[in-house]
Scaffold this motif. Structure first.
Motif, PDB file in Angstrom:
ATOM      1  N   TRP A  13      15.259  14.934  11.529  1.00 51.53           N
ATOM      2  CA  TRP A  13      15.206  15.258  12.965  1.00 51.53           C
ATOM      3  C   TRP A  13      13.787  15.147  13.482  1.00 51.53           C
ATOM      4  CZ3 TRP A  13      19.884  15.356  15.102  1.00 51.53           C
ATOM      5  CH2 TRP A  13      20.971  15.622  14.254  1.00 51.53           C
ATOM      6  N   GLN A  45      10.800   9.425  10.169  1.00 53.11           N
ATOM      7  CA  GLN A  45      11.571  10.162  11.168  1.00 53.11           C
ATOM      8  C   GLN A  45      12.768   9.317  11.621  1.00 53.11           C
ATOM      9  OE1 GLN A  45       9.442  12.072  14.488  1.00 53.11           O
ATOM     10  NE2 GLN A  45      10.493  10.621  15.804  1.00 53.11           N
ATOM     11  N   LEU A 101      15.198   7.841  35.911  1.00 58.88           N
ATOM     12  CA  LEU A 101      13.841   7.854  35.358  1.00 58.88           C
ATOM     13  C   LEU A 101      13.552   9.147  34.606  1.00 58.88           C
ATOM     14  CD1 LEU A 101      11.751   6.140  38.164  1.00 58.88           C
ATOM     15  CD2 LEU A 101      12.223   5.288  35.864  1.00 58.88           C
ATOM     16  N   ALA A 110      15.116   8.607  31.390  1.00 59.99           N
ATOM     17  CA  ALA A 110      14.368   7.648  30.572  1.00 59.99           C
ATOM     18  C   ALA A 110      13.168   8.329  29.933  1.00 59.99           C
ATOM     19  CB  ALA A 110      13.921   6.460  31.413  1.00 59.99           C
ATOM     20  N   ASN A 111      12.512   9.159  30.720  1.00 58.37           N
ATOM     21  CA  ASN A 111      11.351   9.862  30.189  1.00 58.37           C
ATOM     22  C   ASN A 111      11.748  10.822  29.064  1.00 58.37           C
ATOM     23  OD1 ASN A 111       9.502  12.613  30.740  1.00 58.37           O
ATOM     24  ND2 ASN A 111       8.399  10.692  30.455  1.00 58.37           N
ATOM     25  N   TRP A 126      14.272  10.552  27.146  1.00 58.24           N
ATOM     26  CA  TRP A 126      14.649   9.753  25.978  1.00 58.24           C
ATOM     27  C   TRP A 126      13.415   9.235  25.242  1.00 58.24           C
ATOM     28  CZ3 TRP A 126      14.361   4.167  25.465  1.00 58.24           C
ATOM     29  CH2 TRP A 126      14.858   3.720  24.240  1.00 58.24           C
ATOM     30  N   ALA A 127      12.440   8.778  26.010  1.00 54.80           N
ATOM     31  CA  ALA A 127      11.214   8.273  25.379  1.00 54.80           C
ATOM     32  C   ALA A 127      10.575   9.382  24.546  1.00 54.80           C
ATOM     33  CB  ALA A 127      10.243   7.763  26.442  1.00 54.80           C
ATOM     34  N   GLN A 160      12.127  12.006  23.266  1.00 53.92           N
ATOM     35  CA  GLN A 160      12.997  12.311  22.138  1.00 53.92           C
ATOM     36  C   GLN A 160      12.770  11.308  21.003  1.00 53.92           C
ATOM     37  OE1 GLN A 160      17.490  12.777  22.585  1.00 53.92           O
ATOM     38  NE2 GLN A 160      17.361  10.882  21.438  1.00 53.92           N
ATOM     39  N   THR A 161      12.671  10.032  21.361  1.00 51.37           N
ATOM     40  CA  THR A 161      12.491   9.010  20.335  1.00 51.37           C
ATOM     41  C   THR A 161      11.138   9.165  19.662  1.00 51.37           C
ATOM     42  OG1 THR A 161      13.846   7.560  21.671  1.00 51.37           O
ATOM     43  CG2 THR A 161      12.603   6.536  19.908  1.00 51.37           C
ATOM     44  N   ALA A 162      10.121   9.465  20.464  1.00 56.57           N
ATOM     45  CA  ALA A 162       8.779   9.550  19.898  1.00 56.57           C
ATOM     46  C   ALA A 162       8.615  10.811  19.044  1.00 56.57           C
ATOM     47  CB  ALA A 162       7.745   9.525  21.015  1.00 56.57           C
ATOM     48  N   ASN A 163       9.112  11.931  19.532  1.00 55.37           N
ATOM     49  CA  ASN A 163       8.858  13.197  18.838  1.00 55.37           C
ATOM     50  C   ASN A 163       9.934  13.578  17.842  1.00 55.37           C
ATOM     51  OD1 ASN A 163       6.699  13.292  20.550  1.00 55.37           O
ATOM     52  ND2 ASN A 163       7.735  14.605  22.028  1.00 55.37           N
ATOM     53  N   GLY A 164      11.045  12.878  17.855  1.00 57.93           N
ATOM     54  CA  GLY A 164      12.109  13.190  16.921  1.00 57.93           C
ATOM     55  C   GLY A 164      13.237  13.932  17.604  1.00 57.93           C
ATOM     56  N   PRO A 205      16.020   3.541  17.511  1.00 61.26           N
ATOM     57  CA  PRO A 205      16.423   2.466  18.432  1.00 61.26           C
ATOM     58  C   PRO A 205      15.643   1.171  18.201  1.00 61.26           C
ATOM     59  CG  PRO A 205      15.306   4.259  19.604  1.00 61.26           C
ATOM     60  CD  PRO A 205      15.563   4.734  18.218  1.00 61.26           C
TER      61      PRO A 205
END
Ligand code: SF4
Ligand code: SF4
Lengths: 305, 429
Positions: free
Chosen positions: A211, A235, B40, B43-44, B46-47, B49-53, B126
């Motif tokens: 996670w 990750q 937007l 989108a922010n 999600w960005a 979430q993807t970056a931080n896990g 992704p």
């Protein structure tokens, strides 16, 4: 038509241009965290092919890169190997429920051996405290505390059963997880897309998702690592127990077995008629968990008597 | 190359469509601005979430799918249900329905975009999306149901793009569409609509380790609920279209869809009832998930308010649809549709996905309740879907009504003027 139209409506055009610029700016702003993230993904990592498609040289390069990245991110020199399954070896594991005392030493050893995230205290093993005389997991408890064993209870550690008919490998849309010839189900952490379908499919709660990026202090990192097993996972991908293949394929025993103070765990080559595991399977009252699901595990439970 | 070859007219068509997408009344601009803002925000989120896990979500190794997959499941139903309208139009040759079929197909396109969005935001990686592309990645077909889903959903998207694109293009050229080029596709799309929701049900019902999903009734239930959500949305959508454009829609299609809805809400409730009976009458460990869902178990009640709201909404819409008031007042009909839509959204979403994980396979009870990030992303994807739908309708309908056509465009180009203000009056009104 539009030219004529636009000449008459310069304000409208300006507004549209303004709107489009604002929109694009806002979009770039919204997506900024993603750009920072992609900076950490090298071109080589992005383009890396599936484990089974890599040549020896390619894999060697990948491993070099991974070792360098571990050094950069975790400050530790590690060696990542890729031991292959051995001819004539198929692993099996059996656990004696009559002697297991529920001390969770195996789960702790797994945590250390497999470079699990320290924050979450993750482990591939969960130990259930069960009611004596009942096999209803509904009445089991994982969050037990205090001195063990408690009267009226028995303890059942559960980890990946390395199913021969594994639901997890079936459902994976990209073949990122598969069964090796020696019976171990592995994951290519650099191919998994993190959809977690396998996690939904596994009937034994054996899979874990990253996670977030695992956190391990440099001095606690286990530097003896396997590409398909205990190297520090990225990750956003799924991981699981691999019967410690970086140890067992080199003739050592799984970390959980070595940690067990009661000798409840028996590990070995199912194809070797003289192995201890074969003796247990042939002489003890052995059973498998959730047999009705047809998963055909390589992990067995047994009772003395 | 003559001036009527497709090489000339098709780009002209695309250009016209593109221009039409960004031209409109102030209401249109406000609507699109609001949607864009929500998208937007999503989108922010999600960005980040993807970056931080994905620990920013409420998902865990126990409940490993949540709001995203719930919405994905519902979206597939919406996409399938939208094409529902095609069935009476073509099988029974209902001419009034013919006119509005296109609206349903455009909705299907938007719904598939929504589904794809939810699958992508649910992925931990992704950046590795290409791994799942047939040909370049490693596509675990035919074993993995998820690969089937990728195929049928994208196939469905292409089918609907082809049908709507072809019909609108020929109309733009001022020609009669040739049946050969779209009718077979329409029939395939009908069958395909069933397939997308069946395959999506198989994603879950094929998992032996999840007794709550492991039911043969799941696929039929999915279809029934799709045929609630789809028509319910379209009934309201048709009224909006009727007001916001000069596209004429009679009362016939709305009446047809309402009678469809009358049956499907009941069917859906009936199937829910059968599952509830089987779970509770049999009892035992397999009923724990159902018990947790409806009444709570071991002192945890996280899903109870959700599911009872869903049931209340479904029952309300069933009662309303069978009352006289629906026939007399549009507002009541709209309320019934809204209730049915939200009811199914909960039931097919949170009410279906989460209890699959509670209790977990080792019978632990870990609850799930979506975080703000998850809500933001979810709202963002729905807003994005509505943008797609708005643009699709906005560009296609004027062509169908004849307001926009190649001939008119060329005429305007020749005369450069007189017709111009007239159009602006319409746009500004
Ligand atoms: S126990 Fe779960 S993870 Fe392990 S092989 Fe079986 S299905 Fe896969
Ligand atoms: S999470 Fe990874 S290993 Fe599991 S099914 Fe998805 S891609 Fe395959």
């Amino acid at each position: 038509m539009s030219a004529a139209h636009d000449e008459k409506q310069p304000r409208r055009v300006h507004l549209k241009v303004l709107g489009a610029t604002l929109g694009a700016g806002a979009f770039a702003y919204a997506m900024a965290p993603l750009r920072a993230w992609t900076k950490n993904i090298s071109k080589e990592e992005f383009l890396q092919r599936h484990y089974k498609e890599l040549t020896r040289e390619e894999l060697a390069k990948v491993i070099q890169r991974l070792e360098a990245e571990t050094k950069r991110d975790y400050g530790r020199d590690v060696t990542i190997k890729d031991p292959k399954p051995r001819e004539g070896v198929e692993f099996g594991y059996a656990l004696n429920l009559s002697v297991c005392i529920g001390c969770r030493k195996c789960a702790e050893a797994c945590h250390v051996e497999n470079n699990h995230d320290r924050r979450t205290n993750n482990s591939y093993i969960r130990v259930l405290e069960m009611e004596q005389g009942s096999f209803d997991m509904e009445r089991g408890n994982v969050q037990y505390d205090g001195p063990v064993p408690k009267p009226g209870k028995f303890y059942m550690p559960v980890q990946c059963h390395q199913c021969d008919n594994a639901p997890c490998t079936k459902v994976c849309p990209v073949q990122a997880t598969w069964k090796e010839p020696d019976g171990i189900v592995v994951v290519d952490y650099n191919w998994c897309i993190g959809c977690r379908y396998c996690e939904a499919a596994c009937p034994y709660h054996a899979r874990r998702f990253n996670w977030q990026k695992p956190e391990i202090p440099a001095e606690q990192v286990n530097p003896d690592q396997g590409y398909l097993s205990n190297r520090i996972r990225p990750q956003g991908v799924v991981e699981k127990c691999t019967f410690c293949l970086h140890r067992t394929r080199e003739g050592k025993l799984p970390a959980c077995l070595e940690a067990c103070p009661t000798g409840a765990r028996v590990f070995g080559n199912l194809l070797d008629p003289n192995s201890e595991i074969r003796w247990v399977l042939e002489h003890k009252r052995v059973f498998i968990l959730k047999e009705e699901l047809g998963t055909r595990p390589r992990f067995f439970y047994y009772f003395d008597v | 190359m003559t001036k009527n070859s497709h090489a000339v007219t098709y780009p002209a068509f695309l250009l016209r469509i593109f221009r039409g997408a960004f031209d409109g009344t102030w209401r249109f601009y406000v609507w699109m601005t609001v949607l864009t803002a929500i998208a937007l925000v999503g989108a922010n989120a999600w960005a980040q979430q993807t970056a931080n896990g994905m620990h920013v979500t409420s998902m865990t190794d126990h409940v490993s799918w949540g709001l995203y997959i719930a919405n994905f499941t519902f979206g597939v139903g919406l996409a399938a249900g939208a094409v529902m309208m095609v069935i009476p139009a073509y099988l029974y040759d209902d001419h009034e329905m013919h006119d509005v079929v296109l609206v349903g197909e455009l909705l299907a396109i938007a719904a598939i975009c929504i589904c794809i969005g939810f699958v992508v935001v649910d992925m931990g990686r992704p950046d590795r999306l290409w791994h799942i592309m047939p040909g370049i990645g490693r596509f675990n077909w035919p074993i993995s149901m998820l690969t089937w889903d990728v195929l049928v959903l994208n196939g469905y998207l292409l089918l609907n793009l082809h049908i709507t694109g072809y019909l609108v293009y020929t109309k733009f050229l001022g020609k009669r569409p040739s049946k050969r080029w779209y009718l077979p596709f329409v029939f395939v799309a009908i069958g395909w609509a069933i397939s997308i929701h069946t395959v999506t049900a198989f994603l879950y019902s094929g998992l032996g380790g999840r007794p709550f999903w492991n039911s043969a009734l799941l696929a039929p239930r999915f279809i029934a609920s799709a045929f609630v959500a789809g028509p319910a949305f379209v009934i309201v959508l048709l009224q909006v279209v009727r007001r916001a454009s000069s596209f004429r829609i009679g009362d016939g299609p709305i009446r047809t869809l309402t009678s469809v809805l009358r049956v499907t809400v009941l069917l859906n409730l009936f199937m829910l009832g059968s599952e509830v009976f089987t779970a509770f009458y049999t009892g035992g460990a397999h009923a724990t998930a159902a018990k947790y869902l409806f009444f709570g178990a071991h002192g945890r009640h996280g899903l109870v308010p959700w599911i009872w709201s869903a049931i209340a909404l479904n029952v309300l819409s069933a009662v309303l649809l069978h009352s006289k008031a629906t026939r007399e007042k549009v507002a009541v009909l709209d309320l019934a549709c809204f209730a049915a839509f939200v009811g199914v959204w909960i039931e097919k979403g949170m009410g279906l996905i989460i209890p699959g994980f509670v209790p977990s396979t080792l019978h632990e009870i870990v609850e799930y309740s979506p975080t703000l990030t998850e809500w933001k992303i979810t709202a963002g994807i729905w807003a994005f879907g509505l943008i797609v739908l708005t643009i699709a309708l906005k560009t296609a309908l004027p062509v169908l009504t004849g307001e926009v056509s190649l001939e008119r465009d060329r005429e305007l180009d020749r005369t450069r003027g007189p017709a111009e203000p007239e159009e602006d009056v319409r746009l500004a009104s």
